[in-house]
Enzyme design. Structure first.
Site, PDB file in Angstrom:
ATOM      1  CD  GLU A 174      40.564  47.724  33.889  1.00  0.00           C
ATOM      2  OE1 GLU A 174      41.733  47.894  33.544  1.00  0.00           O
ATOM      3  OE2 GLU A 174      40.032  48.441  34.597  1.00  0.00           O
ATOM      4  CD  GLU A 362      38.620  46.452  38.153  1.00  0.00           C
ATOM      5  OE1 GLU A 362      39.355  47.437  38.393  1.00  0.00           O
ATOM      6  OE2 GLU A 362      38.722  45.551  37.526  1.00  0.00           O
TER       7      GLU A 362
END
Ligand code: BG6
Length: 463
Positions: A174, A362
């Site tokens: 991320e 995710e």
């Protein structure tokens, strides 16, 4: 119901610092995750470890010692892949050493062997919010160009060591959380200037390209992707100001994929840099490296959508920005809107924009689990979340999106990155531990365990 390709990879995902514990065993050095107060997302941390304070990552769920039991449970669910990170500071305890720590390398050999014995492909993140602490304290984190060399030495070490064991890699977790969570994402202090943040990002982009290069040289059959938080954003009204503000907000995230997937800074970055007085220092050859070594695939997390209004301040959190209330969506107990259609939308958006494979690494439901009178965990809300998101992922496949696989976030309860809590649980497997660190650490199956097992067994047909 659309069908998933035969080689679609079903599994689960965790991160070393949220699961392993053993924070100072077998030569491991402290990472930035080991000094945070609460969740790593807050950026609040101690300069040195306070022996009286509880640090969630120090024991976490003790995956370091219990991984065999946990991997056996993943295998029982039918996992075909398992995403975790290598804790960089197990391999290079300070980050700047010349030689790696053999005990750290041996741990991941044993973990990968265990997975492979069950036919589970490891999917490995190289840096998941766990930069070695010394690289923050002594070098100032990723705003220092020296980290490129330290990171590539680490990458080369693990690519060589695990070249016959790991086919799927990801560089930074991320990276687009740098603006909101610079400490977690780039080991840069909370509240850092835009100049420092984008300079740090530039170093990470170069490191990403060099990692891609090394990976392909050392493991030609491997795939290496970037990984971004791409929960989506909608305009709160049809006011064109809100629509354009939301477009710009999305660009602030897609900027990272634009650089790493397409291999160059996008045109709109010039105005962003000019208006924020950002002057990037680049070395000769940087731009060429970005162009030559883009990512093979885009891994991303998707949890929810947000509503955005022009001028609105966005709350800091994991899983994407937090915005206005969306009256059409239910929320989890932690206030995260549940939006399965948003997942289909994001898959289509990313597929259209990059025309490369996607990997949903995710997606999951964080909620509190309370045992019923028989001691069972009937986590219907988690099952409903999974079912609706997988349905929409199937629609995205039918829409033409090339999706490599799906790894549920936190298939076993782990420490929350946002809050440092154990109470915010994602698992199909319950871990007996509370927010203060009390509990036996015993593992128990929740109702969702059998549900996910049948999802995998039917390749997503039986939901
Ligand atoms: C992602 C992170 O943003 O969100 C994970 O990559 C994190 O590390 C996950 O755990 C869920 O967020 P949280 O705050 O509920 O743990």
């Amino acid at each position: 119901m659309a069908t998933f390709p035969e080689n679609f990879l079903w599994g689960g995902a965790i991160a070393a610092n949220q699961a392993e514990g053993a924070w100072n065993e077998d030569g491991k050095g402290p990472s930035i995750a080991d000094v945070v107060r609460g969740g790593i997302a807050s950026g609040q941390h101690d300069a040195t470890i306070d022996p009286l304070r509880y640090y969630a990552s120090h024991e976490a769920i003790d995956f370091y010692h219990r991984y065999k039991e946990d991997v056996a449970l993943f295998a029982e669910m039918g996992f075909q892949c398992f995403r975790t990170s290598i804790a960089w500071s197990r391999i290079f305890p300070r980050g700047d050493e010349q030689e790696p720590n053999e005990a750290g390398l041996a741990f991941y050999d044993a973990l990968f062997d265990e997975l492979l014995n069950y036919g589970i492909e490891p999917v490995i993140t190289l840096s998941h919010y766990e930069t070695p602490l010394a690289l923050y304290e002594e070098y100032g984190g990723w705003k220092n160009r020296a980290l490129i060399d330290f990171f590539t030495r680490y990458c080369e070490t693990v690519f060589r060591r695990y070249q016959h064991k790991v086919k799927y890699w990801m560089t930074f977790n991320e990276l687009n959380n740098m603006n909101r969570m610079p400490f977690a994402t780039g080991a840069v202090e909370a509240g850092a200037s835009a100049q420092d943040i984008y300079q740090a990002n530039h170093h990470q982009f170069v490191a990403n390209a060099l990692a891609n290069k090394l990976c392909h040289e050392i493991i030609p059959q491997a795939k290496i992707g970037c990984m971004l938080s791409l929960s989506t954003a909608y305009p709160a009204t049809c006011n064109p100001d809100d629509i354009f503000a939301t477009y710009q907000l999305r660009r602030r995230s897609l900027f990272y994929a634009d650089v790493m997937m397409r291999g160059h800074y996008p045109a709109y970055a010039q105005r962003l840099f000019r208006e924020n007085h950002i002057h990037l220092t680049m070395h000769p050859g940087d731009i060429e490296l970005l162009a030559q070594y883009p990512s093979d695939y885009l891994g991303f997390s998707y949890y929810r959508s947000v509503l955005h209004k022009a001028g609105a301040q966005l709350r800091v959190d994991t899983g994407g920005a937090m915005g206005e209330d969306n009256p059409y969506l239910e929320k989890t107990a932690w206030g995260w809107p549940v939006d399965p259609v948003g997942l289909r939308l994001v898959c289509n958006e990313l597929s259209d924009r990059y025309e490369k494979p996607l990997f949903i690494v995710e997606n999951g439901y964080g909620g509190e689990d309370i045992a019923d009178e028989h001691g069972e965990f009937n986590d219907e809300a988690r099952i409903a979340y999974g079912r609706s998101h997988i349905q929409e992922m199937a629609e995205a496949v039918a829409d033409g999106c090339d999706i490599m696989g799906y790894t549920w976030w936190g298939p076993i309860d782990i420490v929350s990155a946002g809050t440092g809590e154990m109470k915010k649980r994602y698992g199909f497997i319950y871990v007996d531990k509370d927010n203060e660190g009390n509990g036996t650490l015993a593992r128990r199956k929740k109702r969702s365990f059998a549900w996910y097992q049948q999802v995998i067994a039917s390749n997503g047909e039986t939901l």
